[in-house]
Motif scaffolding. Structure first.
Motif, PDB file in Angstrom:
ATOM      1  N   TYR A 194     -18.813 -43.471  27.611  1.00  0.00           N
ATOM      2  CA  TYR A 194     -17.761 -42.747  26.898  1.00  0.00           C
ATOM      3  C   TYR A 194     -18.050 -41.263  27.059  1.00  0.00           C
ATOM      4  CZ  TYR A 194     -21.198 -42.032  23.190  1.00  0.00           C
ATOM      5  OH  TYR A 194     -22.327 -41.675  22.501  1.00  0.00           O
ATOM      6  N   ASP A 195     -16.985 -40.460  27.048  1.00  0.00           N
ATOM      7  CA  ASP A 195     -17.129 -39.011  27.262  1.00  0.00           C
ATOM      8  C   ASP A 195     -18.118 -38.777  28.413  1.00  0.00           C
ATOM      9  OD1 ASP A 195     -15.452 -38.956  25.088  1.00  0.00           O
ATOM     10  OD2 ASP A 195     -17.038 -38.592  23.648  1.00  0.00           O
ATOM     11  N   GLU A 196     -19.182 -38.006  28.139  1.00  0.00           N
ATOM     12  CA  GLU A 196     -20.171 -37.731  29.193  1.00  0.00           C
ATOM     13  C   GLU A 196     -21.334 -38.720  29.125  1.00  0.00           C
ATOM     14  OE1 GLU A 196     -19.774 -34.841  31.393  1.00  0.00           O
ATOM     15  OE2 GLU A 196     -17.822 -35.271  30.490  1.00  0.00           O
ATOM     16  N   SER A 197     -21.285 -39.666  28.182  1.00  0.00           N
ATOM     17  CA  SER A 197     -22.454 -40.524  27.954  1.00  0.00           C
ATOM     18  C   SER A 197     -22.399 -41.818  28.750  1.00  0.00           C
ATOM     19  CB  SER A 197     -22.568 -40.870  26.472  1.00  0.00           C
ATOM     20  OG  SER A 197     -22.627 -39.702  25.734  1.00  0.00           O
ATOM     21  N   GLN A 224     -15.976 -48.798  31.418  1.00  0.00           N
ATOM     22  CA  GLN A 224     -15.453 -47.834  30.451  1.00  0.00           C
ATOM     23  C   GLN A 224     -15.235 -48.590  29.146  1.00  0.00           C
ATOM     24  OE1 GLN A 224     -14.923 -44.626  30.818  1.00  0.00           O
ATOM     25  NE2 GLN A 224     -15.623 -44.684  32.929  1.00  0.00           N
ATOM     26  N   GLU A 238     -17.829 -32.501  13.160  1.00  0.00           N
ATOM     27  CA  GLU A 238     -18.984 -32.712  14.045  1.00  0.00           C
ATOM     28  C   GLU A 238     -20.288 -32.253  13.410  1.00  0.00           C
ATOM     29  OE1 GLU A 238     -19.926 -34.460  16.553  1.00  0.00           O
ATOM     30  OE2 GLU A 238     -17.877 -35.230  16.622  1.00  0.00           O
ATOM     31  N   LYS A 267     -20.489 -43.921  19.020  1.00  0.00           N
ATOM     32  CA  LYS A 267     -20.518 -42.459  19.233  1.00  0.00           C
ATOM     33  C   LYS A 267     -21.317 -41.751  18.140  1.00  0.00           C
ATOM     34  CE  LYS A 267     -16.163 -42.161  21.735  1.00  0.00           C
ATOM     35  NZ  LYS A 267     -14.802 -41.629  21.765  1.00  0.00           N
TER      36      LYS A 267
END
Ligand code: URA
Length: 249
Positions: A205-208, A36, A54, A168
């Motif tokens: 990270y997140d869904e990646s 992570q 975004e 990101k």
């Protein structure tokens, strides 16, 4: 890999006095390590990263991140000439992250433009990676530590949130961590580069879940040219990984 590049590899090995053929190191499929991404040091930090929308363009988000970096409460910025943010193609699927700017980088405000950077560019060109075209490069620190000393954990921790945000924004498909300091900070590992290179990692990270590889720092290779052999093994493996996963170059 193109024939001209295979020839360059062979030429390089010949110059080192190697007479046997090159074999690619077999890496265990089961040794993929899942990490992570989070900061190595839980210091009290004043959040500096400005919010962006975004829907804003990648270029705009990077400008906002760079302007936020100027507010990081890191003493190094008081003695540095320039903030060194990044170089390369922002739309690349390959992102490299090194340690900290050196003297030349500090003067020019661009990462990896000194002797070590030139060696890195040359080695990467053998697997058709070129910073104008297909990779993006930054450091975990935005300012040069005096005398090129190793950055301390406070300095790393203060800049790390911005590096995580940087990843990101770029959304690479392959992350190449250059040298032990960047690798340990981003993979949150205590192991040295000799253990961390040559195996598969993922930065999550997140869904990646991003394919991640660690390589020797070019400064180390300048001092220990014999280690270029292991660097070539790593570059060949990265070349295969790029091909196998249809990563754009
Ligand atoms: N070493 C690094 O880690 N980064 C640079 O930008 C230059 C040298």
């Amino acid at each position: 890999m193109k024939v001209k590049n295979i020839k360059s590899f062979i030429e390089f090995y010949k110059n080192l006095g190697t007479t046997t053929s090159i074999t690619n190191t077999v890496r265990g499929n089961s040794s993929d390590l899942l990490y992570q991404g989070f900061a190595i040091n839980e210091l009290e930090k004043v959040p500096t990263i400005k919010k962006y929308n975004e829907n804003q363009s990648k270029q705009k988000k990077l400008e906002i991140l760079k302007s936020s970096a100027k507010d990081i409460n890191c003493d190094l910025k008081d003695i540095a000439t320039n903030l060194v943010f990044s170089d390369g193609n922002i739309n690349s699927e390959i992102m490299l992250i090194g340690e900290a700017p050196g003297a030349e980088e500090d003067r020019k405000g661009k990462p990896f433009v000194g002797e070590a950077g030139k060696l890195l560019d040359k080695m990467l060109s053998f697997i058709d990676l070129n910073r104008e075209k297909n990779f993006y490069i930054t450091n975990i620190l935005f300012w040069r530590p005096p005398g090129n000393r190793t950055p301390n954990s406070k300095e790393i921790s203060l800049c790390l949130d911005s590096t995580i945000e940087h990843i990101k924004i770029i959304e690479p498909k392959l992350l190449i961590l250059v040298g032990g300091i960047a690798t340990k900070a981003l993979l949150k590992s205590q192991e040295g580069i000799t253990k961390l290179r040559g195996i598969s990692h993922y930065y999550c990270y997140d869904e990646s879940k991003i394919h991640t590889r660690a390589i020797f720092h070019p400064t180390y290779l300048l001092r220990n040219p014999i280690e270029k052999r292991r660097m070539w093994d790593d570059l060949l493996e990265i070349d295969n990984l790029i091909l196998k996963n249809n990563i754009r170059r």
